[in-house]
Motif scaffolding. Structure first.
Motif, PDB file in Angstrom:
ATOM      1  N   LYS A  28     -86.439 -17.136  25.499  1.00 53.43           N
ATOM      2  CA  LYS A  28     -85.709 -18.401  25.270  1.00 53.43           C
ATOM      3  C   LYS A  28     -86.605 -19.544  24.712  1.00 53.43           C
ATOM      4  O   LYS A  28     -87.556 -19.703  25.116  1.00 53.43           O
ATOM      5  CB  LYS A  28     -84.969 -19.104  26.683  1.00 53.43           C
ATOM      6  CG  LYS A  28     -84.212 -17.795  27.442  1.00 53.43           C
ATOM      7  CD  LYS A  28     -83.985 -18.178  28.876  1.00 53.43           C
ATOM      8  CE  LYS A  28     -85.302 -18.525  29.850  1.00 53.43           C
ATOM      9  NZ  LYS A  28     -84.853 -18.868  31.256  1.00 53.43           N
ATOM     10  N   CYS A  30     -85.851 -23.206  22.179  1.00 55.52           N
ATOM     11  CA  CYS A  30     -85.233 -24.826  21.801  1.00 55.52           C
ATOM     12  C   CYS A  30     -85.992 -25.281  20.551  1.00 55.52           C
ATOM     13  O   CYS A  30     -87.085 -24.993  20.365  1.00 55.52           O
ATOM     14  CB  CYS A  30     -84.999 -25.625  22.871  1.00 55.52           C
ATOM     15  SG  CYS A  30     -86.403 -26.650  23.402  1.00 55.52           S
ATOM     16  N   ASP A  62     -81.394 -22.176  22.002  1.00 51.43           N
ATOM     17  CA  ASP A  62     -80.670 -23.033  22.432  1.00 51.43           C
ATOM     18  C   ASP A  62     -80.609 -24.376  21.430  1.00 51.43           C
ATOM     19  O   ASP A  62     -81.737 -24.800  20.966  1.00 51.43           O
ATOM     20  CB  ASP A  62     -81.049 -23.776  23.784  1.00 51.43           C
ATOM     21  CG  ASP A  62     -80.127 -24.889  24.301  1.00 51.43           C
ATOM     22  OD1 ASP A  62     -79.301 -25.572  23.568  1.00 51.43           O
ATOM     23  OD2 ASP A  62     -80.497 -25.395  25.386  1.00 51.43           O
ATOM     24  N   ALA A  99     -77.018 -20.010  20.498  1.00 54.10           N
ATOM     25  CA  ALA A  99     -76.249 -20.246  21.640  1.00 54.10           C
ATOM     26  C   ALA A  99     -75.094 -21.186  21.227  1.00 54.10           C
ATOM     27  O   ALA A  99     -75.583 -22.067  20.130  1.00 54.10           O
ATOM     28  CB  ALA A  99     -76.806 -20.724  22.878  1.00 54.10           C
ATOM     29  N   SER A 101     -72.740 -24.503  20.780  1.00 52.25           N
ATOM     30  CA  SER A 101     -72.668 -25.993  21.363  1.00 52.25           C
ATOM     31  C   SER A 101     -71.329 -26.504  21.043  1.00 52.25           C
ATOM     32  O   SER A 101     -71.106 -27.865  21.702  1.00 52.25           O
ATOM     33  CB  SER A 101     -73.529 -26.735  20.195  1.00 52.25           C
ATOM     34  OG  SER A 101     -73.383 -26.618  18.995  1.00 52.25           O
ATOM     35  N   SER A 122     -73.233 -28.717  28.178  1.00 51.72           N
ATOM     36  CA  SER A 122     -74.323 -27.432  27.895  1.00 51.72           C
ATOM     37  C   SER A 122     -75.359 -27.337  28.971  1.00 51.72           C
ATOM     38  O   SER A 122     -76.058 -26.511  29.171  1.00 51.72           O
ATOM     39  CB  SER A 122     -74.694 -27.285  26.558  1.00 51.72           C
ATOM     40  OG  SER A 122     -75.480 -28.116  26.066  1.00 51.72           O
ATOM     41  N   SER A 132     -76.433 -22.055  27.601  1.00 52.75           N
ATOM     42  CA  SER A 132     -77.094 -21.252  26.416  1.00 52.75           C
ATOM     43  C   SER A 132     -77.621 -19.753  27.115  1.00 52.75           C
ATOM     44  O   SER A 132     -77.188 -18.977  26.309  1.00 52.75           O
ATOM     45  CB  SER A 132     -78.306 -21.881  25.811  1.00 52.75           C
ATOM     46  OG  SER A 132     -79.237 -22.148  26.778  1.00 52.75           O
TER      47      SER A 132
END
Length: 223
Positions: A28, A30, A62, A99, A101, A122, A132
Protein backbone atom coordinates in the motif's frame (compact mmCIF):
# COMPACT_ATOMS: atom_id res chain seq x y z
CA UNK A 1 16.30 1.39 14.14
CA UNK A 2 19.42 0.03 12.42
CA UNK A 3 20.27 -3.65 12.18
CA UNK A 4 23.52 -5.37 11.30
CA UNK A 5 23.74 -6.09 7.59
CA UNK A 6 23.90 -9.80 6.75
CA UNK A 7 25.18 -11.26 3.49
CA UNK A 8 22.74 -14.16 3.61
CA UNK A 9 23.27 -15.22 0.01
CA UNK A 10 26.96 -15.77 0.67
CA UNK A 11 26.35 -17.53 3.98
CA UNK A 12 23.81 -20.19 3.06
CA UNK A 13 22.66 -21.92 -0.14
CA UNK A 14 19.27 -20.62 -1.23
CA UNK A 15 16.45 -23.11 -1.65
CA UNK A 16 13.40 -22.68 -3.85
CA UNK A 17 10.90 -20.40 -2.05
CA UNK A 18 7.64 -21.93 -0.86
CA UNK A 19 4.64 -21.31 -3.11
CA UNK A 20 1.47 -19.80 -1.64
CA UNK A 21 -1.21 -19.62 -4.36
CA UNK A 22 -3.78 -18.66 -1.72
CA UNK A 23 -1.99 -15.45 -0.69
CA UNK A 24 -1.89 -12.09 -2.48
CA UNK A 25 0.90 -9.65 -1.62
CA UNK A 26 -0.60 -6.16 -1.35
CA UNK A 27 1.80 -3.22 -0.93
CA UNK A 28 0.00 0.00 0.00
CA UNK A 29 1.26 3.47 -0.88
CA UNK A 30 0.14 7.07 -1.45
CA UNK A 31 1.58 10.07 -3.34
CA UNK A 32 3.87 11.12 -0.49
CA UNK A 33 5.76 7.82 -1.05
CA UNK A 34 6.67 8.81 -4.63
CA UNK A 35 10.32 9.57 -3.94
CA UNK A 36 11.12 6.22 -2.30
CA UNK A 37 8.58 3.91 -3.96
CA UNK A 38 10.95 2.11 -6.32
CA UNK A 39 13.58 1.34 -3.68
CA UNK A 40 11.00 0.29 -1.11
CA UNK A 41 9.16 -2.07 -3.45
CA UNK A 42 12.46 -3.56 -4.58
CA UNK A 43 13.34 -4.18 -0.95
CA UNK A 44 10.02 -5.76 -0.02
CA UNK A 45 9.68 -7.95 -3.10
CA UNK A 46 13.27 -9.17 -3.01
CA UNK A 47 13.29 -9.85 0.73
CA UNK A 48 9.96 -11.68 0.68
CA UNK A 49 10.80 -13.35 -2.62
CA UNK A 50 13.63 -15.30 -1.01
CA UNK A 51 11.04 -16.99 1.22
CA UNK A 52 7.74 -17.13 -0.63
CA UNK A 53 5.98 -17.08 -3.99
CA UNK A 54 2.59 -15.37 -4.04
CA UNK A 55 -0.46 -15.71 -6.25
CA UNK A 56 -0.03 -12.07 -7.22
CA UNK A 57 2.06 -9.06 -6.20
CA UNK A 58 0.01 -5.85 -6.24
CA UNK A 59 0.92 -2.22 -5.64
CA UNK A 60 -2.10 -0.33 -4.31
CA UNK A 61 -2.12 3.45 -4.79
CA UNK A 62 -4.33 5.64 -2.63
CA UNK A 63 -4.54 8.75 -4.87
CA UNK A 64 -5.31 11.14 -1.97
CA UNK A 65 -2.76 13.99 -2.17
CA UNK A 66 -2.94 15.25 1.39
CA UNK A 67 -2.78 16.61 3.94
CA UNK A 68 -1.63 13.32 5.45
CA UNK A 69 -1.65 11.81 8.88
CA UNK A 70 2.02 11.94 10.03
CA UNK A 71 2.99 13.69 6.80
CA UNK A 72 6.70 13.54 5.84
CA UNK A 73 6.58 14.73 2.20
CA UNK A 74 4.41 16.53 -0.31
CA UNK A 75 2.24 14.21 -2.37
CA UNK A 76 3.13 13.74 -6.05
CA UNK A 77 0.66 11.39 -7.71
CA UNK A 78 2.16 11.78 -11.20
CA UNK A 79 5.62 10.83 -9.93
CA UNK A 80 4.18 7.85 -8.06
CA UNK A 81 2.36 6.61 -11.16
CA UNK A 82 5.62 6.75 -13.12
CA UNK A 83 7.46 4.78 -10.43
CA UNK A 84 4.64 2.23 -10.32
CA UNK A 85 4.73 1.81 -14.10
CA UNK A 86 8.49 1.23 -13.99
CA UNK A 87 8.11 -1.39 -11.25
CA UNK A 88 5.44 -3.15 -13.28
CA UNK A 89 7.52 -3.08 -16.46
CA UNK A 90 10.48 -4.49 -14.55
CA UNK A 91 8.35 -7.42 -13.38
CA UNK A 92 8.71 -6.61 -9.69
CA UNK A 93 4.94 -6.33 -9.33
CA UNK A 94 2.18 -7.98 -11.31
CA UNK A 95 -0.45 -5.26 -11.16
CA UNK A 96 -0.94 -1.63 -10.12
CA UNK A 97 -4.30 -0.77 -8.57
CA UNK A 98 -5.42 2.85 -8.10
CA UNK A 99 -8.21 3.17 -5.55
CA UNK A 100 -11.27 5.24 -6.47
CA UNK A 101 -11.76 8.74 -5.11
CA UNK A 102 -15.22 9.36 -6.55
CA UNK A 103 -17.67 10.03 -3.65
CA UNK A 104 -20.30 7.73 -5.16
CA UNK A 105 -17.88 4.79 -5.30
CA UNK A 106 -16.58 5.53 -1.81
CA UNK A 107 -20.14 5.62 -0.49
CA UNK A 108 -20.71 2.15 -1.93
CA UNK A 109 -17.56 0.88 -0.19
CA UNK A 110 -18.79 2.33 3.11
CA UNK A 111 -22.20 0.74 2.52
CA UNK A 112 -20.72 -2.73 2.02
CA UNK A 113 -18.29 -2.59 4.92
CA UNK A 114 -20.06 -0.38 7.48
CA UNK A 115 -23.71 -0.11 6.34
CA UNK A 116 -23.03 3.62 6.07
CA UNK A 117 -23.75 4.72 2.49
CA UNK A 118 -24.26 8.28 3.71
CA UNK A 119 -20.50 8.55 4.30
CA UNK A 120 -18.58 9.51 1.16
CA UNK A 121 -15.24 10.25 2.84
CA UNK A 122 -12.33 7.95 1.96
CA UNK A 123 -10.39 8.81 5.13
CA UNK A 124 -11.20 9.12 8.83
CA UNK A 125 -11.61 12.49 10.48
CA UNK A 126 -7.97 12.27 11.56
CA UNK A 127 -6.78 11.53 8.02
CA UNK A 128 -6.21 7.76 8.20
CA UNK A 129 -6.98 5.97 4.89
CA UNK A 130 -9.87 3.51 4.96
CA UNK A 131 -11.71 3.19 1.64
CA UNK A 132 -8.66 2.53 -0.52
CA UNK A 133 -7.60 -0.66 1.25
CA UNK A 134 -11.15 -1.93 1.68
CA UNK A 135 -11.68 -1.45 -2.05
CA UNK A 136 -8.52 -3.46 -2.66
CA UNK A 137 -9.64 -6.21 -0.28
CA UNK A 138 -12.77 -6.60 -2.42
CA UNK A 139 -10.60 -7.07 -5.53
CA UNK A 140 -8.38 -9.73 -3.94
CA UNK A 141 -9.52 -13.20 -5.03
CA UNK A 142 -7.30 -15.28 -2.74
CA UNK A 143 -8.52 -16.20 0.77
CA UNK A 144 -5.51 -14.51 2.37
CA UNK A 145 -3.80 -11.18 1.76
CA UNK A 146 -0.38 -10.21 3.06
CA UNK A 147 -0.86 -6.44 3.24
CA UNK A 148 1.77 -3.90 4.21
CA UNK A 149 2.65 -0.26 4.01
CA UNK A 150 5.33 0.48 1.45
CA UNK A 151 7.73 1.92 4.04
CA UNK A 152 8.07 -1.12 6.30
CA UNK A 153 11.44 -2.88 6.50
CA UNK A 154 11.64 -6.67 6.44
CA UNK A 155 14.63 -8.78 7.33
CA UNK A 156 15.61 -12.17 8.68
CA UNK A 157 18.58 -14.43 9.20
CA UNK A 158 16.97 -17.67 8.02
CA UNK A 159 15.95 -17.68 4.36
CA UNK A 160 14.65 -21.26 4.76
CA UNK A 161 12.02 -20.19 7.28
CA UNK A 162 8.59 -20.19 5.63
CA UNK A 163 7.14 -17.38 7.72
CA UNK A 164 4.04 -17.14 5.49
CA UNK A 165 3.13 -20.76 6.26
CA UNK A 166 3.49 -20.02 9.98
CA UNK A 167 1.20 -17.01 9.69
CA UNK A 168 -1.41 -18.96 7.71
CA UNK A 169 -1.47 -21.73 10.32
CA UNK A 170 -2.09 -19.14 13.01
CA UNK A 171 -4.68 -17.32 10.91
CA UNK A 172 -6.89 -20.37 10.34
CA UNK A 173 -7.32 -20.98 14.06
CA UNK A 174 -10.89 -20.42 15.19
CA UNK A 175 -11.57 -16.79 16.05
CA UNK A 176 -8.38 -15.44 14.45
CA UNK A 177 -8.85 -12.85 11.72
CA UNK A 178 -5.31 -11.58 11.23
CA UNK A 179 -1.69 -12.14 12.23
CA UNK A 180 0.85 -9.31 12.49
CA UNK A 181 4.49 -9.57 11.49
CA UNK A 182 7.08 -10.08 14.20
CA UNK A 183 8.89 -6.93 15.37
CA UNK A 184 12.64 -7.13 16.15
CA UNK A 185 13.49 -6.91 19.84
CA UNK A 186 16.75 -6.11 21.59
CA UNK A 187 16.80 -9.44 23.42
CA UNK A 188 15.97 -12.87 22.04
CA UNK A 189 12.83 -14.54 23.31
CA UNK A 190 9.08 -14.59 22.94
CA UNK A 191 6.64 -11.91 24.05
CA UNK A 192 3.09 -13.10 24.41
CA UNK A 193 0.55 -10.97 22.56
CA UNK A 194 -2.26 -10.57 25.06
CA UNK A 195 -4.94 -8.07 25.90
CA UNK A 196 -8.53 -7.55 26.83
CA UNK A 197 -11.22 -7.74 24.13
CA UNK A 198 -11.17 -4.65 21.91
CA UNK A 199 -7.86 -3.52 23.41
CA UNK A 200 -5.86 -4.23 20.25
CA UNK A 201 -6.78 -3.30 16.70
CA UNK A 202 -5.75 -5.39 13.66
CA UNK A 203 -2.23 -4.64 12.47
CA UNK A 204 -2.70 -2.33 9.51
CA UNK A 205 1.01 -1.65 8.98
CA UNK A 206 1.98 -5.22 8.09
CA UNK A 207 0.10 -8.45 8.53
CA UNK A 208 -1.71 -11.44 7.05
CA UNK A 209 -5.50 -11.16 6.90
CA UNK A 210 -7.97 -14.02 6.63
CA UNK A 211 -10.14 -12.13 4.14
CA UNK A 212 -12.84 -14.77 3.80
CA UNK A 213 -13.44 -14.75 7.54
CA UNK A 214 -13.40 -10.95 7.75
CA UNK A 215 -15.79 -10.46 4.83
CA UNK A 216 -18.24 -12.99 6.24
CA UNK A 217 -18.81 -10.68 9.24
CA UNK A 218 -19.57 -7.52 7.27
CA UNK A 219 -20.94 -4.92 7.80
CA UNK A 220 -19.07 -3.64 10.87
CA UNK A 221 -20.37 -1.02 13.26
CA UNK A 222 -18.27 2.08 12.73
CA UNK A 223 -19.05 5.30 14.62
Amino acid sequence: MLFRSLDIAAAVPLSEPSTHPDVTLLIKCCPQDAGSARLQVQHLVSELGMRARFAKKVLLIDPFEGPYLRQFAEGDLSMLRIAASQLHQAGLIDEVWVAPSDPVEVSEINRQWFAAPQISASHTGHGAPVASQLWAFDRVVTPFVLQMDIDVLIGGTDVHHDVIADMKRACIEQGVWCVGFNIPQVAEGFKAYAGEPDQYAPEVRCGLLNLERIKSHRPFANP
